[in-house]
Structure formats: C-alpha cells, structure tokens
Motif scaffolding. Structure first.
Motif, PDB file in Angstrom:
ATOM      1  N   GLU A  46       0.850  -1.054  -0.150  1.00 58.23           N
ATOM      2  CA  GLU A  46       0.104   0.022   0.192  1.00 58.23           C
ATOM      3  C   GLU A  46       0.758   1.322   0.014  1.00 58.23           C
ATOM      4  O   GLU A  46       0.390   2.340  -0.512  1.00 58.23           O
ATOM      5  N   GLY A  47       2.282   1.107   0.547  1.00 60.47           N
ATOM      6  CA  GLY A  47       2.792   2.223   0.633  1.00 60.47           C
ATOM      7  C   GLY A  47       3.931   2.091   1.632  1.00 60.47           C
ATOM      8  O   GLY A  47       4.296   1.031   2.267  1.00 60.47           O
ATOM      9  N   VAL A  48       4.887   3.028   1.585  1.00 63.41           N
ATOM     10  CA  VAL A  48       6.067   2.809   2.583  1.00 63.41           C
ATOM     11  C   VAL A  48       5.802   4.080   3.551  1.00 63.41           C
ATOM     12  O   VAL A  48       5.580   5.274   3.248  1.00 63.41           O
ATOM     13  N   SER A  49       6.141   3.481   5.047  1.00 59.37           N
ATOM     14  CA  SER A  49       5.991   4.549   5.961  1.00 59.37           C
ATOM     15  C   SER A  49       6.992   4.929   6.724  1.00 59.37           C
ATOM     16  O   SER A  49       7.211   5.884   7.655  1.00 59.37           O
ATOM     17  N   ALA A  50       8.391   4.340   6.356  1.00 59.58           N
ATOM     18  CA  ALA A  50       9.634   4.789   6.837  1.00 59.58           C
ATOM     19  C   ALA A  50      10.766   4.137   5.924  1.00 59.58           C
ATOM     20  O   ALA A  50      10.757   3.121   5.604  1.00 59.58           O
ATOM     21  N   VAL A  51      11.974   4.939   5.978  1.00 59.72           N
ATOM     22  CA  VAL A  51      13.171   4.502   5.035  1.00 59.72           C
ATOM     23  C   VAL A  51      14.009   5.063   6.117  1.00 59.72           C
ATOM     24  O   VAL A  51      14.399   6.049   6.562  1.00 59.72           O
ATOM     25  N   ARG A  52      15.021   4.199   6.370  1.00 60.16           N
ATOM     26  CA  ARG A  52      16.160   4.410   7.262  1.00 60.16           C
ATOM     27  C   ARG A  52      17.264   3.956   6.748  1.00 60.16           C
ATOM     28  O   ARG A  52      17.422   2.772   6.448  1.00 60.16           O
ATOM     29  N   HIS A  53      18.419   4.883   6.686  1.00 60.62           N
ATOM     30  CA  HIS A  53      19.923   4.307   5.879  1.00 60.62           C
ATOM     31  C   HIS A  53      20.619   3.737   7.223  1.00 60.62           C
ATOM     32  O   HIS A  53      20.469   4.124   8.407  1.00 60.62           O
ATOM     33  N   SER A  54      21.032   2.542   7.270  1.00 61.03           N
ATOM     34  CA  SER A  54      21.958   1.913   8.179  1.00 61.03           C
ATOM     35  C   SER A  54      23.320   1.625   7.799  1.00 61.03           C
ATOM     36  O   SER A  54      23.766   1.883   6.530  1.00 61.03           O
ATOM     37  N   ASP A  55      24.105   1.051   8.611  1.00 62.00           N
ATOM     38  CA  ASP A  55      25.584   0.861   8.314  1.00 62.00           C
ATOM     39  C   ASP A  55      25.749  -0.089   7.134  1.00 62.00           C
ATOM     40  O   ASP A  55      26.550   0.118   6.175  1.00 62.00           O
TER      41      ASP A  55
END
Length: 106
Positions: A46-55
């Motif tokens: 349905e969609g994306v609620s969060a995007v986080r860059h990690s190591d």
C-alpha cells in the motif's frame, strides 16, 4: 565509434564519465523493498511509512494489504520491516504490526 566527445568548453571527456551512476538513495530502497516483499508474501504493498539508512544498507517499513474487506475501512493491513543491502537486495523481513485500516495509531 569514438570513446570521447567534446564538451562545450572543448575538453574531451571519456564516455563513461558522462553517464551518471544509478541513484541508490531512499527512493530506490523503497521501490526495491516493495517489489521484493510483494513477490515473497503475495500481498500488494500500500505504501512505505519509513526509510532509514543503516551501516549495511537500508531498513524500510512497507505497509501491505493482507485482508481486503468491505467496507474498505475494515480491511487488515500490516507493516513489514524490510532490510536491504547497499544495492537494494533483500536481506530479511519481518511483520512488525497488524492493524485495521480505519484504526488510529496508538
């Protein structure tokens, strides 16, 4: 065919230097996560609620329609945490939440 072309200033640039590298930012991560998850669990994103860059890459939270119902506000959705490597390949996923579409966040 020549490997070099002239720029406006008259300096020659190699053909590979003109091409921009493909973007591997948050937009790419979000699209890759949705596509990979849909293929594995057979439910539409349905969609994306969060995007986080990690190591080691990206962590994306994808909202998925798991049980469509009528009326639509009673449909069951789920949030999946999808971990991708730096180039967008799926490393792992897990369901972190399941909820009714019409419910508010707590």
């Amino acid at each position: 065919m020549a490997e070099e072309r002239r720029t406006r200033a008259g300096k020659a640039k190699p053909a590979t230097a003109r091409r921009a590298a493909p973007a591997r930012g948050p937009e790419h991560a979000a699209k890759a996560a949705c596509k990979s998850l849909e293929g594995l669990i057979s439910h539409p994103a349905e969609g994306v609620s969060a995007v986080r860059h990690s190591d080691d890459g990206w962590c994306v939270v994808v909202d998925v329609l798991e049980v469509p119902r009528i009326p639509d506000t009673t449909s069951l959705l789920a949030s999946y945490e999808v971990k991708l490597d730096r180039v967008g390949e799926l490393l792992e996923y897990r369901r972190v939440r399941r909820y009714r579409r019409g419910s508010a966040d707590e």
